[in-house]
Design a protein around this motif. Structure first.
Motif, PDB file in Angstrom:
ATOM      1  N   GLY A 216       0.782  -1.218   0.000  1.00  0.00           N
ATOM      2  CA  GLY A 216       0.000   0.000   0.000  1.00  0.00           C
ATOM      3  C   GLY A 216       0.813   1.267   0.000  1.00  0.00           C
ATOM      4  O   GLY A 216       0.276   2.349  -0.278  1.00  0.00           O
TER       5      GLY A 216
ATOM      6  N   ALA B  47      -8.710   7.034  -5.805  1.00  0.00           N
ATOM      7  CA  ALA B  47      -7.922   6.551  -4.657  1.00  0.00           C
ATOM      8  C   ALA B  47      -6.880   7.592  -4.273  1.00  0.00           C
ATOM      9  O   ALA B  47      -6.279   8.237  -5.135  1.00  0.00           O
TER      10      ALA B  47
ATOM     11  N   ARG C 148      -7.834   3.961   0.046  1.00  0.00           N
ATOM     12  CA  ARG C 148      -7.350   3.003  -0.937  1.00  0.00           C
ATOM     13  C   ARG C 148      -8.496   2.190  -1.517  1.00  0.00           C
ATOM     14  O   ARG C 148      -9.548   2.044  -0.896  1.00  0.00           O
TER      15      ARG C 148
ATOM     16  N   GLY D 129      -2.276   3.502  -4.492  1.00  0.00           N
ATOM     17  CA  GLY D 129      -3.579   3.624  -3.863  1.00  0.00           C
ATOM     18  C   GLY D 129      -4.494   2.456  -4.168  1.00  0.00           C
ATOM     19  O   GLY D 129      -5.594   2.369  -3.616  1.00  0.00           O
ATOM     20  N   CYS D 130      -4.047   1.576  -5.049  1.00  0.00           N
ATOM     21  CA  CYS D 130      -4.850   0.413  -5.439  1.00  0.00           C
ATOM     22  C   CYS D 130      -4.061  -0.867  -5.196  1.00  0.00           C
ATOM     23  O   CYS D 130      -2.867  -0.950  -5.520  1.00  0.00           O
TER      24      CYS D 130
ATOM     25  N   SER E  18     -11.579   3.949   2.799  1.00  0.00           N
ATOM     26  CA  SER E  18     -11.174   3.012   1.757  1.00  0.00           C
ATOM     27  C   SER E  18     -12.365   2.203   1.258  1.00  0.00           C
ATOM     28  O   SER E  18     -13.396   2.084   1.927  1.00  0.00           O
TER      29      SER E  18
ATOM     30  N   PRO F  50      -3.815   7.594  -1.560  1.00  0.00           N
ATOM     31  CA  PRO F  50      -3.043   6.976  -0.468  1.00  0.00           C
ATOM     32  C   PRO F  50      -2.571   7.988   0.570  1.00  0.00           C
ATOM     33  O   PRO F  50      -2.356   7.637   1.728  1.00  0.00           O
TER      34      PRO F  50
END
Length: 534
Positions: A288, A370, A377, A292-293, A346, A372
């Motif tokens: 992570g 997304a 996420r 973000g994915c 998330s 982070p």
């Protein structure tokens, strides 16, 4: 204390009915150590209190009365009218403020007189109660109370209840084998300076230095290793977490084994052993940091979504939004997910394999939302059979974690089961954890979740779910192995035969470490008679 209890009685569960009658819970199995010991202690106290119009009662953690002693026939009839007898539940949640249930809730002694009882039917009684603590874990496991007519009550009843509860706790400790009592004395007086473990079917007792070695997974492994050892006497040298140790076997009166294991003082202090779930969470943390994915791949129903939920809940301190991928074809679903991400929440997208190339723009929109930096996420949970543009996009968008089928990952089964049980505020016994680790989980994580929920509903009371709540076939049937697992099972079986059952020699033949072999023996259910399940 009485005021707090009244407040709980009327504010918990939508209010309380002062005319409620206690529920009856029949005893579905023979009396256990607690109930047997309670009968003996109550009988002794009943002789001392023969001149008083008083009854003695003991309840379990759920408030169900396990034992009652009363000498005066008229008082016995009075108690029968209000169902103060074996099998009836006197928890505070069921009957409001009372000597048995409130002592459990407060974890302290309490004297409830007449109208201080919330329940109208109990207001002719005075009841002094005290909690009963397990002598090993110090958890509250029940309560002891003295009950008399209000007019015959005496302030000394509270002191008597407290002393009788202490006597019952001492009597429970004295039912342990002498060797274990000696070990407990070492813990109590601080002379257990080495790292010492007392390992039994029901749990583990550890000195401070040995605490880092303990986890739900590790207890099952330790038990299997000690059960599988070729004992030539009652003392043996064993490896404990790959460390030289001295083990002593004690057989109690019921024929069950208890093992005392002491690590050599020269060995370095044991580092905390991470669980399978904590290792996976740490890996997800690393993945992570760069994106973000994240995509979690694995067979269908292998627990991908559940793992993502647990990881994000622990990391973010709040629950993620979970959305099934097919829902994104409905109006507003994408906007809901994007809105959650914009607020730092998330999103877990499950069943991504159901998407087609036509749905590709949805994935692009989610990935773009997304963030982070804001800890927002997107975790995509993907079955192994996904192909096409979608899987290519996920491969470019971020890192992935691959999970095996649940049946091939017994340590993860244990970790997930423990976490699911925590959602219901219950604990799984070591025997249950071992049985779960050996099941083949054709229904995957959904089957595990349904099973835990069913056990919670079926439990007779208390907070520990034991093996008798499992389906019979789960307690007895061996796992059906396929593919690589079946080949590995046959190889281990052949090595054990060649080594005449000697585990150390079998490990050498297979070219693996002893600890690895013990773990595989546990996973495949070898020597089913040497299990935590009795």
């Amino acid at each position: 204390m009485i005021e707090r209890s009244w407040r709980r009685s009327f504010t918990t569960g939508g209010g309380y009915d002062p005319t409620a009658t206690p529920a009856y819970h029949p005893f579905s199995e023979p009396a256990g150590r607690f109930q047997d010991t309670a009968e003996i202690v109550l009988a002794r106290w009943a002789e001392s209190l023969a001149d008083m119009r008083v009854a003695l009662l003991v309840s379990d953690r759920s408030g169900r009365i396990l034992a009652r002693k009363v000498g005066d026939p008229s008082h016995a009839r009075r108690l029968d009218k209000v169902s103060a007898a074996e099998g009836f539940e006197f928890s505070e949640s069921a009957l409001g403020t009372n000597g048995l249930g409130t002592a459990i809730e407060e974890r302290s002694a309490v004297f409830v007189r007449g109208a201080e009882h919330v329940n109208d039917r109990l207001q002719t009684l005075a009841c002094a109660g005290a909690p009963i603590h397990d002598p090993l874990s110090r958890r509250v496991i029940g309560s002891l109370a003295l009950a008399s007519p209000v007019g015959a009550s005496h302030p000394a009843m509270l002191a008597i209840a407290k002393q009788a509860a202490r006597d019952l706790q001492d009597a429970l400790l004295n039912t342990a084998p002498l060797e274990l009592q000696a070990l407990l004395a070492r813990f109590a007086d601080g002379t257990a300076r080495h790292r010492v473990l007392a390992i039994g079917r029901g749990g583990v007792l550890a000195s401070t230095g040995a605490l880092p070695m303990l986890s739900a997974e590790r207890h099952v492994t330790l038990w299997d290793e000690l059960q599988a050892h070729h004992w030539q006497g009652d003392v043996a040298s064993v490896l404990l977490a790959d460390r030289p140790s001295t083990a002593r076997r004690i057989v109690n009166r019921a024929g069950e084994s208890i093992y005392l294991v002491e690590l050599a003082e020269s060995e370095p202090a044991a580092a905390p052993e991470p669980t399978r779930l904590s290792r996976l969470a740490a890996h997800l943390d690393v993945l992570g940091r760069s994106s973000g994915c994240i995509a979690i791949h694995g067979p269908r129903d292998s627990g991908k979504t559940l793992l993502a939920q647990l990881w994000l809940r622990e990391r973010d301190r709040h629950d993620p939004v979970v959305i099934g991928a097919p829902a994104f074809r409905e109006p507003g679903a994408v906007a809901t997910a994007v809105q959650a991400l914009s607020t730092g929440t998330s999103v877990v997208v499950c069943s991504v394999e159901s998407l087609t190339d036509v749905d590709f723009p949805v994935l692009q929109q989610l990935a773009g939302a997304a963030d982070p930096v804001r800890s927002a996420r997107v975790v995509f949970c993907v079955a192994d059979d996904l192909t096409g543009v979608v899987v290519d996009f996920l491969g470019r968008q971020g890192p992935r974690l691959d999970l095996p089928a649940l049946r091939d990952d017994p340590d993860r089964v244990i970790g997930l089961a423990v976490r699911l049980a925590q959602e219901y505020s219950v604990t799984l016994s070591p025997a249950v954890l071992q049985a779960l680790s050996r099941w083949d989980w054709r229904g995957g994580a959904s089957e595990l979740r349904v099973l835990i929920a069913a056990m919670v509903v079926q439990r007779p009371g208390g907070t520990v779910l034991d093996v008798d709540l499992l389906p019979a076939e789960m307690r007895t049937r061996a796992r059906q192995l396929r593919g690589i697992a079946a080949s590995e099972y046959r190889a281990i079986d052949a090595a054990l035969r060649e080594a005449d059952g000697n585990r150390s020699r079998a490990a050498e033949i297979l070219g693996i470490g002893r600890t690895t072999l013990y773990r595989k023996l546990r996973a495949y259910g070898f020597d089913g008679q040497n299990t935590l399940i009795s």
